[in-house]
Design a protein around this motif. Structure first.
Motif: not given
Length: 233
Positions: A52-53, A61, A81, A87, A97
């Motif tokens: 998800v950068s 979400w 993330c 987050k 994560l």
């Protein structure tokens, strides 16, 4: 002494990484469903990591997670993330994560959304022939036909065929034969060093390939529904 009830060990697995480049859940769902429909034997109910950068905290979400799950894919973790709000949303959803070290990045499978796809052959075509090297990040799908690659296949590349797959160079990527469910299909490699091999959804990752066959000329097929391997010559 009795054996302990559990044992923790490190291991490695080959997972597809879905890079999300769009914040709209329905747009992502349609794109993923197209990929699943292309190779249902491999992608149906497959575990995936989401990168998800390129997203930020403005994405809904909960809807995004539901949209991806509706395609049959199982989210096992989130990578890339950087947004603090996102987050927190991911944490509330109970998803881990994942941090990416340099070595992990080298071993990641090619992103589903970013692969270069070679056009599928026509219905009348019996064999798709690729005479150039298949590079990392490239995906080739031979629809309703066999696939022959006369050159090498790099790690991170992916071959998918509804029929058989033949690789005459070194095979370091992923090979998925019988993608439409044909369990009679086979994989032939002159030098097998694959990240993953699969026939009609039955698969081995690299660690499962018998050591005696690694780097050797090999033939893979299903016998009584079980993936088996033999010397090619």
């Amino acid at each position: 002494m009795s054996q302990a009830p559990i044992e923790l060990k490190g291991s490695s697995f080959t997972l597809s990484v879905v890079h999300l480049h769009h914040p709209e859940p329905e747009t992502v769902r349609k794109a993923l469903q197209d990929k699943v429909d292309q190779a249902p034997a491999f992608l149906k109910n497959a575990p995936v990591v989401l990168n998800v950068s390129t997203l930020d905290g403005d994405v809904n979400w909960q809807q995004m997670q539901q949209a991806i799950a509706s395609t049959g894919l199982h989210i096992v973790g989130i990578s890339g993330c950087k947004d603090d709000r996102l987050k927190r949303l991911i944490g509330r959803a109970g998803l881990p994560l994942l941090s990416e070290g340099k070595q992990q990045k080298k071993q990641e499978a090619a992103p589903i959304e970013e692969v270069k796809t070679v056009p599928a052959p026509s219905e009348a075509t019996k064999t798709r022939l690729i005479s150039t090297p298949v590079r990392s990040g490239q995906q080739i799908y031979a629809k309703n036909s066999d696939l022959i690659v006369t050159s090498s296949v790099s790690a991170g590349a992916e071959l998918i065929a509804d029929g058989n797959i033949h690789i005459y160079g070194t095979m370091r990527g992923r090979a998925l034969a019988g993608a439409s469910g044909d369990r009679q299909c086979q994989i032939f490699c002159s030098s097998l060093s694959a990240e993953l091999v699969s026939i009609a959804g039955e698969y081995w990752i690299m660690d499962q390939i018998p050591a005696d066959f690694f780097g050797k000329a090999s033939r893979l097929c299903l016998q009584d529904g079980v993936l088996t391997i033999q010397k090619l010559y």
